[in-house]
Design an enzyme around this catalytic site. Structure first.
Site, PDB file in Angstrom:
ATOM      1  N   GLU A 253     183.598  -8.385   3.928  1.00 12.66           N
ATOM      2  CA  GLU A 253     183.614  -9.465   2.859  1.00 12.66           C
ATOM      3  C   GLU A 253     184.380  -8.888   1.558  1.00 12.66           C
ATOM      4  OE1 GLU A 253     180.039 -12.257   2.818  1.00 12.66           O
ATOM      5  OE2 GLU A 253     179.434 -10.843   1.270  1.00 12.66           O
TER       6      GLU A 253
ATOM      7  N   LYS B 262     180.539 -23.292   3.873  1.00  5.70           N
ATOM      8  CA  LYS B 262     179.346 -23.894   3.367  1.00  5.70           C
ATOM      9  C   LYS B 262     179.423 -25.098   3.147  1.00  5.70           C
ATOM     10  CE  LYS B 262     177.223 -19.793   1.476  1.00  5.70           C
ATOM     11  NZ  LYS B 262     176.966 -18.957   0.126  1.00  5.70           N
TER      12      LYS B 262
ATOM     13  N   GLY C 232     175.801  -9.263  -3.671  1.00  3.04           N
ATOM     14  CA  GLY C 232     174.913  -9.479  -2.515  1.00  3.04           C
ATOM     15  C   GLY C 232     175.203  -8.269  -1.731  1.00  3.04           C
ATOM     16  N   ARG C 233     176.319  -7.900  -1.350  1.00  4.15           N
ATOM     17  CA  ARG C 233     176.334  -6.681  -0.433  1.00  4.15           C
ATOM     18  C   ARG C 233     176.300  -5.374  -1.097  1.00  4.15           C
ATOM     19  NH1 ARG C 233     180.576  -9.981  -1.199  1.00  4.15           N
ATOM     20  NH2 ARG C 233     182.562  -8.788  -2.122  1.00  4.15           N
TER      21      ARG C 233
ATOM     22  N   HIS D 152     179.544   3.666  27.185  1.00  2.00           N
ATOM     23  CA  HIS D 152     179.313   3.015  28.436  1.00  2.00           C
ATOM     24  C   HIS D 152     179.854   1.648  28.358  1.00  2.00           C
ATOM     25  CE1 HIS D 152     177.535   6.870  30.019  1.00  2.00           C
ATOM     26  NE2 HIS D 152     177.043   6.831  28.849  1.00  2.00           N
TER      27      HIS D 152
ATOM     28  N   GLU E 169     170.442 -20.828   5.211  1.00  4.21           N
ATOM     29  CA  GLU E 169     169.531 -20.089   5.998  1.00  4.21           C
ATOM     30  C   GLU E 169     168.239 -19.642   5.676  1.00  4.21           C
ATOM     31  OE1 GLU E 169     172.734 -19.591   5.374  1.00  4.21           O
ATOM     32  OE2 GLU E 169     173.978 -19.109   7.028  1.00  4.21           O
TER      33      GLU E 169
ATOM     34  N   LYS F  29     169.485 -13.957  -3.910  1.00  5.87           N
ATOM     35  CA  LYS F  29     170.221 -13.813  -5.283  1.00  5.87           C
ATOM     36  C   LYS F  29     170.455 -15.102  -5.932  1.00  5.87           C
ATOM     37  CE  LYS F  29     174.366 -12.343  -7.844  1.00  5.87           C
ATOM     38  NZ  LYS F  29     175.621 -11.598  -7.581  1.00  5.87           N
TER      39      LYS F  29
HETATM   40  O1  F6P Z   1     177.964 -14.591   2.806  1.00  6.53           O
HETATM   41  C1  F6P Z   1     177.986 -14.921   1.395  1.00  6.53           C
HETATM   42  C2  F6P Z   1     176.976 -14.569   0.703  1.00  6.53           C
HETATM   43  O2  F6P Z   1     176.790 -14.795  -0.441  1.00  6.53           O
HETATM   44  C3  F6P Z   1     176.876 -12.705   0.728  1.00  6.53           C
HETATM   45  O3  F6P Z   1     177.881 -12.305  -0.245  1.00  6.53           O
HETATM   46  C4  F6P Z   1     175.295 -12.725   0.477  1.00  6.53           C
HETATM   47  O4  F6P Z   1     175.119 -11.312   0.764  1.00  6.53           O
HETATM   48  C5  F6P Z   1     174.894 -13.693   1.238  1.00  6.53           C
HETATM   49  O5  F6P Z   1     175.622 -14.823   1.146  1.00  6.53           O
HETATM   50  C6  F6P Z   1     173.392 -14.060   0.846  1.00  6.53           C
HETATM   51  O6  F6P Z   1     173.206 -14.619  -0.414  1.00  6.53           O
HETATM   52  P1  F6P Z   1     171.956 -14.914  -1.271  1.00  6.53           P
HETATM   53  O7  F6P Z   1     171.396 -13.530  -1.501  1.00  6.53           O
HETATM   54  O8  F6P Z   1     172.451 -15.672  -2.401  1.00  6.53           O
HETATM   55  O9  F6P Z   1     171.008 -15.776  -0.177  1.00  6.53           O
END
Ligand code: F6P
Length: 551
Positions: free
Chosen positions: A356, A514, A270-271, A387, A215, A209
């Site tokens: 979150e 971050k 995002g979630r 288990h 990452e 987003k």
């Molecule tokens: O973990 C924080 C966060 O902002 C989440 O809310 C989101 O889903 C994830 O990082 C990935 O964010 P983006 O879609 O902006 O890469």
């Protein structure tokens, strides 16, 4: 925004505290003995889900008081705010538009109409058409060969939902088209996937987003390098990327072709975003029809949540029972145990959705919460967990409420489905009934032990019982019921946030990690001094640098 009275000061909260005391000597088992119809009484169904909440320590009075609590927190108005596109995310001054994404096809009663809806419809059509072309082998890489591997590069909400849903329906995967997910910045993940792929037939989806997540951008950089190592020039590389983002300019600058950028709205968290263009890997892997069914299922749950009376409203009941568990019974953790291998990723997905959203310590108006909020969510698929972790659920100190999830109609071989269901229902019964010391003693005496030995062993074999659980049954396992299940959990989370007066849609704490990682990265790269850091961080960095000196 004026500060309302904290919810634990409301008469309804105080009445629930008092009511809890009246139940403190009541066993769940006794409630079942007193009312043989309890299993039929405390259940509700909607949108292909059957929700049994009879194995919670509650009475009609509990539900009445929880309803009063919901009224004190103005839950009915808050539900309307969510659906009408009000700025429920007050710290970012945004609505939460996930329900509008699902209302599109079913043309329902959302107020998020007009411009948003028409741009959304356009985006959905473009995205579905792209997915269908890919599935038919009509989207091709730079050498003219059809794509055979699609790798989603995304993390958190840009990974967990699509990853879970794609894994849930292997039979819907288009032949000859494989889906992969790389989230972690640990390059071993992407390298492992790439070792199975050919550059000419691989498409990367940059799912972010913000288009600024470390990452994801790191993995996108590795992907670009891989293509370049295969001899692709910049124009050729571009043919192997698409992006889903709200940051069109950033994606374009990175090198994604404008026609391969699938936009999403800033108002989709995002979630909560798998229903937006972030769901592209779902449409590609399972087909646009399956994606529509998923949206329809969620939309059916939306309508139920918005319109059903609280006494039979699944997300409201689940959310209020979570409050009952956490704030009045002191259970700060919940296990989610899907007895469906296809839903093995559900606990991970719900971890982000719940933790979150509800891991907050101040109310929407910035007052410190004087009561517990979000639970720890964990779990694993049944029967595997029996288990490993169920020992603690059954005999550990401190109860952990459980959500069992299973299917009514067999989703796997009929005999094995019976085993799954038998085990699932047996676990909830074992948690509720336990085994008394007397029963255990009878068993150990029959082993021919001395009285002392039998008594001691019985102490180990006794199981307290009186441990609570919900059971959710999906009528049939398909995209529609899965969509309904996910929307059910989203709305339960919202209900809890409203009662606790917190904002479910921001995540400010994530930013701190971050920022700090950027500083430490600079120290590791020797572009910043370590002296600003604490002595533990300094010593850890010294240890790494002394063991593996970099030039
Ligand atoms: O973990 C924080 C966060 O902002 C989440 O809310 C989101 O889903 C994830 O990082 C990935 O964010 P983006 O879609 O902006 O890469």
């Amino acid at each position: 925004m004026t500060s309302p009275l904290l919810i634990d000061q409301s008469p309804a909260w105080k009445a629930l505290l008092k009511h809890k005391k009246t139940l403190s000597n009541t066993a769940l088992k006794t409630l079942f003995e007193q009312n043989p119809q309890r299993g039929q009484t405390f259940k509700a169904s909607a949108a292909g889900l059957y929700f049994d909440y009879s194995k919670n320590l509650l009475t009609d009075e509990t539900l009445k008081l929880l309803n009063e609590l919901a009224d004190s927190a103005q839950l009915p108005a808050a539900i309307e705010e969510l659906f009408s596109g009000a700025d429920v995310n007050n710290t970012e001054q945004r609505p939460a538009l996930h329900t509008a994404l699902r209302a599109l096809d079913s043309n329902t009663d959302t107020a998020n109409e007009g411009e948003f809806t028409s741009s959304l419809a356009q985006m959905r059509n473009t995205m579905n058409a792209f997915a269908d072309r890919l599935r038919q082998g009509d989207e091709r890489g730079t050498s003219g060969k059809a794509f055979r591997d699609v790798i989603n590069l995304g993390i958190g909400g840009s990974d967990l939902g699509p990853r879970m849903i794609v894994a849930a329906f292997p039979e819907l995967q288009a032949e000859g088209l494989r889906s992969h997910f790389a989230a972690n910045v640990d390059s071993d993940v992407l390298k492992g996937i790439l070792s199975q792929c050919q550059p000419e037939t691989t498409l990367f989806l940059i799912s972010s987003k913000s288009f600024s997540t470390l990452e994801t951008l790191s993995n996108a950089g590795l992907a670009r390098q891989w293509l370049s190592n295969a001899g692709f020039d910049n124009t050729q590389i571009t043919c192997h990327f698409a992006a889903m983002t709200s940051q069109i300019e950033k994606a374009t600058t990175w090198g994604v072709k404008p026609e391969r950028i699938f936009p999403m709205d800033e108002g989709v968290g995002g979630r909560f975003s798998l229903w937006s263009s972030i769901g592209l890997p779902i449409a590609i892997a399972l087909g646009s029809d399956a994606f529509s069914q998923l949206l329809d299922g969620a939309s059916a749950m939306d309508k139920h949540f918005r319109n059903a009376d609280f006494s039979e409203n699944l997300p409201v009941l689940h959310g209020l029972l979570s409050i009952w568990s956490i704030n009045f019974n002191g259970h700060h953790s919940r296990a989610v145990l899907p007895y469906i291998h296809r839903l093995g990723e559900l606990p991970n997905y719900l971890q982000q959705l719940t933790m979150e959203s509800l891991g907050k310590r101040v109310t929407k108006t910035g007052q410190p919460c004087t009561y517990a909020t979000g639970p720890v969510i964990w779990g694993s698929e049944g029967t595997n967990g029996q288990h490993s972790c169920h020992q603690l659920l059954l005999q550990g100190i401190g109860a952990v409420p459980v959500d069992f999830v299973a299917t009514t109609k067999a989703h796997c071989e009929p005999l094995q489905h019976q085993y799954l269901v038998a085990n699932c229902f047996a676990q909830s019964r074992a948690l509720m009934l336990g085994k008394s010391y007397e029963q255990a003693l009878e068993e150990t005496r029959s082993l021919g032990l001395s009285e002392d030995e039998a008594a001691q062993l019985a102490m180990h074999k006794a199981i307290p019982g009186n441990r609570v659980s919900n059971t959710l049954l999906l009528e049939e396992f398909n995209p529609h019921t899965l969509g309904a299940l996910l929307a059910f959990y989203e709305h339960s989370v919202y209900v809890q946030s409203v009662i606790w007066q917190i904002n479910a849609f921001d995540q400010w704490a994530v930013e701190l990690g971050k920022t700090m990682s950027t500083t430490i990265f600079e120290v590791l790269e020797k572009t910043a001094s370590k002296h600003e850091l604490d002595s533990s961080s300094q010593a850890l960095i010294n240890h790494i640098q002394a063991s593996h000196p970099t030039p």
